[in-house]
Design an enzyme around this catalytic site. Sequence first.
Site, PDB file in Angstrom:
ATOM      1  N   SER A  34       1.083  -1.302  -0.246  1.00  0.00           N
ATOM      2  CA  SER A  34      -0.227  -0.295  -0.255  1.00  0.00           C
ATOM      3  C   SER A  34       0.907   1.454  -0.289  1.00  0.00           C
ATOM      4  O   SER A  34       2.350   1.249  -0.037  1.00  0.00           O
ATOM      5  CB  SER A  34      -0.345   0.148   0.979  1.00  0.00           C
ATOM      6  OG  SER A  34      -0.225  -0.163   2.671  1.00  0.00           O
ATOM      7  N   LYS A  35       0.293   2.454   0.008  1.00  0.00           N
ATOM      8  CA  LYS A  35       1.172   3.640   0.125  1.00  0.00           C
ATOM      9  C   LYS A  35       1.731   3.790   1.066  1.00  0.00           C
ATOM     10  O   LYS A  35       2.662   4.086   1.356  1.00  0.00           O
ATOM     11  CB  LYS A  35      -0.162   5.251  -0.208  1.00  0.00           C
ATOM     12  CG  LYS A  35      -0.621   4.815  -1.371  1.00  0.00           C
ATOM     13  CD  LYS A  35      -1.365   6.547  -1.729  1.00  0.00           C
ATOM     14  CE  LYS A  35      -2.152   5.978  -2.768  1.00  0.00           C
ATOM     15  NZ  LYS A  35      -3.264   7.139  -3.172  1.00  0.00           N
ATOM     16  N   ARG A  36       1.141   3.151   2.865  1.00  0.00           N
ATOM     17  CA  ARG A  36       1.790   3.667   3.447  1.00  0.00           C
ATOM     18  C   ARG A  36       3.374   2.580   3.267  1.00  0.00           C
ATOM     19  O   ARG A  36       4.307   2.897   4.381  1.00  0.00           O
ATOM     20  CB  ARG A  36       1.474   3.238   4.394  1.00  0.00           C
ATOM     21  CG  ARG A  36       1.365   1.579   5.683  1.00  0.00           C
ATOM     22  CD  ARG A  36       0.473   1.297   6.680  1.00  0.00           C
ATOM     23  NE  ARG A  36      -0.479   0.909   6.233  1.00  0.00           N
ATOM     24  CZ  ARG A  36      -0.639  -0.273   6.240  1.00  0.00           C
ATOM     25  NH1 ARG A  36       0.786  -0.502   6.776  1.00  0.00           N
ATOM     26  NH2 ARG A  36      -1.262  -2.014   6.014  1.00  0.00           N
TER      27      ARG A  36
END
Length: 188
Positions: free
Chosen positions: A21-23
């Site tokens: 994910s973006k994190r």
Amino acid sequence: LKVPTFAHMPLILAPDRTKLSKRHGAVSVGEYQNRGYLASGMVNYLAQLGWNDGTKQEIYTKEELLDAFKMERMSKVAAIFDTDKFKWVNGHHVRKLSDEEALAMIGSQLKEHGIVKEVSGAFVAKASQLLRERISTLTEAVEELKSMMHFDLEEMLKTDVAQPYIEDGSIKETAKLLFDAQAEGQFD
């Protein structure tokens, strides 16, 4: 028309084995391009997430991937996205660039960051060939060239390391390229 065969690739996970994910720093293809990754490096790396041809080969051209791909070699196990490995694969693709491709791509980076005025000339051509061997992403070219240009030449010339380059004329050729580029106004 023949109906295409559809299949699912394994899930791609982050290094901590959770959904990417973006994190975790997941970014778009366009963002990787902005970070200096080549399309050929990305295709090569992504193709090997969940597939291999049964050999130890890791660097492929697009044509080699198309020839080697067999659906039976797809893994059912989730793959881990490793940014270091991705960068390593991309570096191999950077080094495989032709002189013309290196000039266009690396020269564009140098121009974009105000190092040179044009993506042409003997200095940019030689610098692109040299940088191609030392970088893993196109965006690394600027800092690498800056580092090389700030090198303490006077001290280096006093060492034994410099002797082969003095004897074979490399230092003289490099100095001439730099002086000619400066005289032609290629630097900002």
